[in-house]
Design a protein around this motif. Structure first.
Motif, PDB file in Angstrom:
ATOM      1  N   GLY A   1       0.840  -1.019  -0.124  1.00  0.00           N
ATOM      2  CA  GLY A   1       0.166  -0.041   0.124  1.00  0.00           C
ATOM      3  C   GLY A   1       0.929   1.435   0.141  1.00  0.00           C
ATOM      4  N   ILE A   2       2.253   1.193  -0.099  1.00  0.00           N
ATOM      5  CA  ILE A   2       2.840   2.396  -0.262  1.00  0.00           C
ATOM      6  C   ILE A   2       2.474   3.386  -1.173  1.00  0.00           C
ATOM      7  CG2 ILE A   2       4.843   1.228  -1.843  1.00  0.00           C
ATOM      8  CD1 ILE A   2       6.923   2.891  -0.196  1.00  0.00           C
ATOM      9  N   HIS A   3       1.960   3.010  -2.529  1.00  0.00           N
ATOM     10  CA  HIS A   3       1.858   3.938  -3.427  1.00  0.00           C
ATOM     11  C   HIS A   3       0.238   4.273  -3.256  1.00  0.00           C
ATOM     12  CE1 HIS A   3       5.100   2.427  -5.342  1.00  0.00           C
ATOM     13  NE2 HIS A   3       4.808   1.466  -5.596  1.00  0.00           N
ATOM     14  N   MET A   4      -0.620   3.594  -2.815  1.00  0.00           N
ATOM     15  CA  MET A   4      -1.789   3.878  -2.439  1.00  0.00           C
ATOM     16  C   MET A   4      -1.814   5.138  -1.125  1.00  0.00           C
ATOM     17  SD  MET A   4      -4.937   3.955  -3.015  1.00  0.00           S
ATOM     18  CE  MET A   4      -5.584   2.534  -3.810  1.00  0.00           C
TER      19      MET A   4
ATOM     20  N   ALA B   1       7.974   2.398 -14.777  1.00  0.00           N
ATOM     21  CA  ALA B   1       9.067   2.881 -15.773  1.00  0.00           C
ATOM     22  C   ALA B   1       9.046   4.590 -15.825  1.00  0.00           C
ATOM     23  CB  ALA B   1       9.231   2.440 -17.134  1.00  0.00           C
ATOM     24  N   LEU B   2       7.852   4.795 -15.906  1.00  0.00           N
ATOM     25  CA  LEU B   2       7.410   6.375 -16.056  1.00  0.00           C
ATOM     26  C   LEU B   2       7.691   6.984 -14.709  1.00  0.00           C
ATOM     27  CD1 LEU B   2       4.151   6.440 -18.226  1.00  0.00           C
ATOM     28  CD2 LEU B   2       6.686   7.089 -18.913  1.00  0.00           C
ATOM     29  N   SER B   3       7.307   6.188 -13.644  1.00  0.00           N
ATOM     30  CA  SER B   3       7.498   7.044 -12.199  1.00  0.00           C
ATOM     31  C   SER B   3       8.905   6.961 -12.081  1.00  0.00           C
ATOM     32  CB  SER B   3       6.951   6.038 -11.416  1.00  0.00           C
ATOM     33  OG  SER B   3       6.968   6.529 -10.132  1.00  0.00           O
ATOM     34  N   ALA B   4       9.685   5.861 -12.060  1.00  0.00           N
ATOM     35  CA  ALA B   4      11.125   6.107 -12.236  1.00  0.00           C
ATOM     36  C   ALA B   4      11.890   7.099 -12.860  1.00  0.00           C
ATOM     37  CB  ALA B   4      11.905   4.573 -12.348  1.00  0.00           C
ATOM     38  N   TRP B   5      11.547   7.376 -14.136  1.00  0.00           N
ATOM     39  CA  TRP B   5      11.982   8.370 -14.977  1.00  0.00           C
ATOM     40  C   TRP B   5      11.850   9.769 -14.397  1.00  0.00           C
ATOM     41  CZ3 TRP B   5      11.365  12.683 -18.080  1.00  0.00           C
ATOM     42  CH2 TRP B   5      12.156  12.810 -18.893  1.00  0.00           C
TER      43      TRP B   5
ATOM     44  N   LEU C   1      -1.003  10.206 -20.984  1.00  0.00           N
ATOM     45  CA  LEU C   1      -1.925  11.305 -20.470  1.00  0.00           C
ATOM     46  C   LEU C   1      -1.761  11.339 -19.095  1.00  0.00           C
ATOM     47  CD1 LEU C   1      -5.270  10.578 -22.501  1.00  0.00           C
ATOM     48  CD2 LEU C   1      -3.714  12.579 -22.970  1.00  0.00           C
ATOM     49  N   ALA C   2      -1.602  10.262 -18.205  1.00  0.00           N
ATOM     50  CA  ALA C   2      -1.678  10.420 -16.817  1.00  0.00           C
ATOM     51  C   ALA C   2      -0.109  11.085 -16.464  1.00  0.00           C
ATOM     52  CB  ALA C   2      -1.714   8.950 -16.211  1.00  0.00           C
ATOM     53  N   PHE C   3       1.086  10.851 -17.313  1.00  0.00           N
ATOM     54  CA  PHE C   3       2.155  11.102 -16.829  1.00  0.00           C
ATOM     55  C   PHE C   3       2.277  12.686 -17.421  1.00  0.00           C
ATOM     56  CE2 PHE C   3       6.702  11.892 -18.138  1.00  0.00           C
ATOM     57  CZ  PHE C   3       7.260  11.390 -17.087  1.00  0.00           C
ATOM     58  N   ILE C   4       1.595  13.128 -18.529  1.00  0.00           N
ATOM     59  CA  ILE C   4       1.535  14.672 -18.712  1.00  0.00           C
ATOM     60  C   ILE C   4       0.898  15.231 -17.740  1.00  0.00           C
ATOM     61  CG2 ILE C   4       0.428  16.353 -20.449  1.00  0.00           C
ATOM     62  CD1 ILE C   4       1.002  14.145 -22.700  1.00  0.00           C
ATOM     63  N   CYS C   5      -0.214  14.961 -17.297  1.00  0.00           N
ATOM     64  CA  CYS C   5      -1.265  15.527 -16.166  1.00  0.00           C
ATOM     65  C   CYS C   5      -0.369  15.694 -14.979  1.00  0.00           C
ATOM     66  CB  CYS C   5      -2.426  14.739 -16.105  1.00  0.00           C
ATOM     67  SG  CYS C   5      -3.619  14.680 -17.292  1.00  0.00           S
TER      68      CYS C   5
ATOM     69  N   PHE D   1       0.811   9.297  -8.906  1.00  0.00           N
ATOM     70  CA  PHE D   1       0.864   9.143 -10.293  1.00  0.00           C
ATOM     71  C   PHE D   1       0.816   7.774 -10.662  1.00  0.00           C
ATOM     72  CE2 PHE D   1       3.787   7.498 -13.493  1.00  0.00           C
ATOM     73  CZ  PHE D   1       3.238   7.777 -14.599  1.00  0.00           C
ATOM     74  N   LEU D   2       1.529   6.965  -9.848  1.00  0.00           N
ATOM     75  CA  LEU D   2       1.417   5.604 -10.129  1.00  0.00           C
ATOM     76  C   LEU D   2       0.059   4.871 -10.126  1.00  0.00           C
ATOM     77  CD1 LEU D   2       3.851   3.292 -10.666  1.00  0.00           C
ATOM     78  CD2 LEU D   2       3.580   2.581  -8.280  1.00  0.00           C
ATOM     79  N   GLN D   3      -0.563   5.252  -9.140  1.00  0.00           N
ATOM     80  CA  GLN D   3      -2.133   4.692  -8.723  1.00  0.00           C
ATOM     81  C   GLN D   3      -2.923   5.173 -10.060  1.00  0.00           C
ATOM     82  OE1 GLN D   3      -1.154   2.393  -5.772  1.00  0.00           O
ATOM     83  NE2 GLN D   3      -3.140   2.450  -6.874  1.00  0.00           N
ATOM     84  N   ARG D   4      -2.765   6.485 -10.346  1.00  0.00           N
ATOM     85  CA  ARG D   4      -3.554   6.955 -11.676  1.00  0.00           C
ATOM     86  C   ARG D   4      -3.233   6.248 -12.871  1.00  0.00           C
ATOM     87  NH1 ARG D   4      -6.327  12.781 -11.670  1.00  0.00           N
ATOM     88  NH2 ARG D   4      -4.544  13.070 -12.851  1.00  0.00           N
ATOM     89  N   ALA D   5      -2.036   6.282 -13.170  1.00  0.00           N
ATOM     90  CA  ALA D   5      -1.247   5.647 -14.376  1.00  0.00           C
ATOM     91  C   ALA D   5      -2.196   4.010 -14.478  1.00  0.00           C
ATOM     92  CB  ALA D   5      -0.052   5.567 -14.542  1.00  0.00           C
ATOM     93  N   GLU D   6      -2.008   3.461 -13.525  1.00  0.00           N
ATOM     94  CA  GLU D   6      -2.281   1.907 -13.442  1.00  0.00           C
ATOM     95  C   GLU D   6      -3.901   1.802 -13.477  1.00  0.00           C
ATOM     96  OE1 GLU D   6       1.202   0.440 -10.401  1.00  0.00           O
ATOM     97  OE2 GLU D   6      -0.922   0.688  -9.866  1.00  0.00           O
ATOM     98  N   LEU D   7      -4.594   2.625 -13.053  1.00  0.00           N
ATOM     99  CA  LEU D   7      -6.125   2.801 -13.182  1.00  0.00           C
ATOM    100  C   LEU D   7      -6.550   3.167 -14.402  1.00  0.00           C
ATOM    101  CD1 LEU D   7      -8.989   2.540 -12.011  1.00  0.00           C
ATOM    102  CD2 LEU D   7      -8.664   4.864 -11.136  1.00  0.00           C
ATOM    103  N   TRP D   8      -5.904   4.105 -14.965  1.00  0.00           N
ATOM    104  CA  TRP D   8      -6.207   4.628 -16.415  1.00  0.00           C
ATOM    105  C   TRP D   8      -5.911   3.575 -17.506  1.00  0.00           C
ATOM    106  CZ3 TRP D   8      -5.029  10.607 -17.236  1.00  0.00           C
ATOM    107  CH2 TRP D   8      -5.451  11.500 -16.175  1.00  0.00           C
ATOM    108  N   GLN D   9      -4.644   3.213 -17.287  1.00  0.00           N
ATOM    109  CA  GLN D   9      -4.512   1.929 -18.342  1.00  0.00           C
ATOM    110  C   GLN D   9      -5.290   0.761 -18.173  1.00  0.00           C
ATOM    111  OE1 GLN D   9       0.126   1.258 -19.122  1.00  0.00           O
ATOM    112  NE2 GLN D   9       0.070   2.120 -17.110  1.00  0.00           N
TER     113      GLN D   9
END
Length: 257
Positions: free
Chosen positions: A78-81, A148-152, A211-215, A235-243
């Motif tokens: 739950g660290i990202h949540m 990958a996007l989060s690490a970048w 889109l999640a990354f840009i936002c 971001f990570l949670q949103r990117a996963e949900l949006w995908q």
């Protein structure tokens, strides 16, 4: 040995998977973000096992959906949540930048965090219910690409604070190496989605992640002055949900096409 130490640090920090005890030296932390996306592969593998078990055992739909929503939380602890909910509280305060950063540090849970958690899990479950067992291979790509996007972003975006988790990992990270490996992990994630479910699915999920990354970048700079560890989780949670929602949309319209 340094790379092995970095892998252990990454999995120890960002998952609940048992790892050997090592010292968190600057050398070990230097390449830790290079291995962060590998946790996405583990989550994808568990989803594939869930799909096989659900099909073999005739698992009821409700149980399948609940387990699907539970898997990422169980693997990551739950660290990202936690970051997602802290950020939800901060953003919903509509305060100034200093007020929002103060809320991020507050250990108490606000009403908006509870509301957003409920909304997130319901949306996740709804999207997951539309993805058939045979298409669950897409999750390996989804959870790898988001990391990958989060690490970048951790080594590339401005930081809102000089201390904290994001700043600590960014300060000790080998920036060029992390960017390069993150790009390779991202490409792997897209390829995994295409191999599992075809180019249409891969394109839809990649677009959702972009889109999640840009936002994420726009919001972080405008509202917080940069990123923090909590914002990275958001971001990570949103990117996963949006995908996942993009994948569900493709699964829903594919029979029509």
């Amino acid at each position: 040995m340094r790379w092995i130490g970095s892998l252990i640090v990454a999995f120890s920090m960002y998952s609940r998977i048992p790892m050997p005890q090592i010292s968190w030296t600057d050398g070990h932390m230097r390449y830790a973000m290079c291995f962060f996306p590998a946790i996405g592969l583990v989550i994808g593998g568990i989803y594939l096992a869930l799909g096989a078990a659900a099909e073999l055992l005739g698992l009821p739909g409700t149980a399948r959906v609940c387990l699907g929503a539970l898997i990422p939380l169980a693997v990551t602890g739950g660290i990202h949540m936690d970051g997602y909910l802290d950020t939800a509280d901060a953003r919903c305060s509509f305060g100034d930048r200093e007020k929002k950063l103060e809320i991020l540090k507050d250990p108490h849970t606000g009403a908006f965090a509870v509301i957003r958690c409920s909304m997130y899990l319901l949306a996740f479950g709804a999207a997951f219910s539309l993805i058939p067992d045979g298409s669950l291979g897409v999750t390996a790509g989804i959870f790898t690409l988001s990391r990958a996007l989060s690490a970048w972003a951790v080594v590339s975006f401005p930081k809102a604070k000089k201390d904290g988790l994001a700043a600590s990992f960014s300060r000790t990270a080998a920036e060029r190496t992390v960017r390069g490996t993150s790009a390779l992990w991202g490409i792997l994630g897209v390829c995994l989605m295409a191999a599992a479910c075809g180019p249409l699915m891969a394109a839809a999920c990649t677009l959702a992640a972009a889109l999640a990354f840009i936002c994420y970048r726009r919001m972080a700079l405008a509202e917080f002055g940069g990123i923090t560890g909590d914002l990275a989780g958001y971001f990570l949670q949103r990117a996963e949900l949006w995908q996942l929602m993009a994948a569900a949309a493709v699964c829903a319209v594919r029979p029509i096409l």
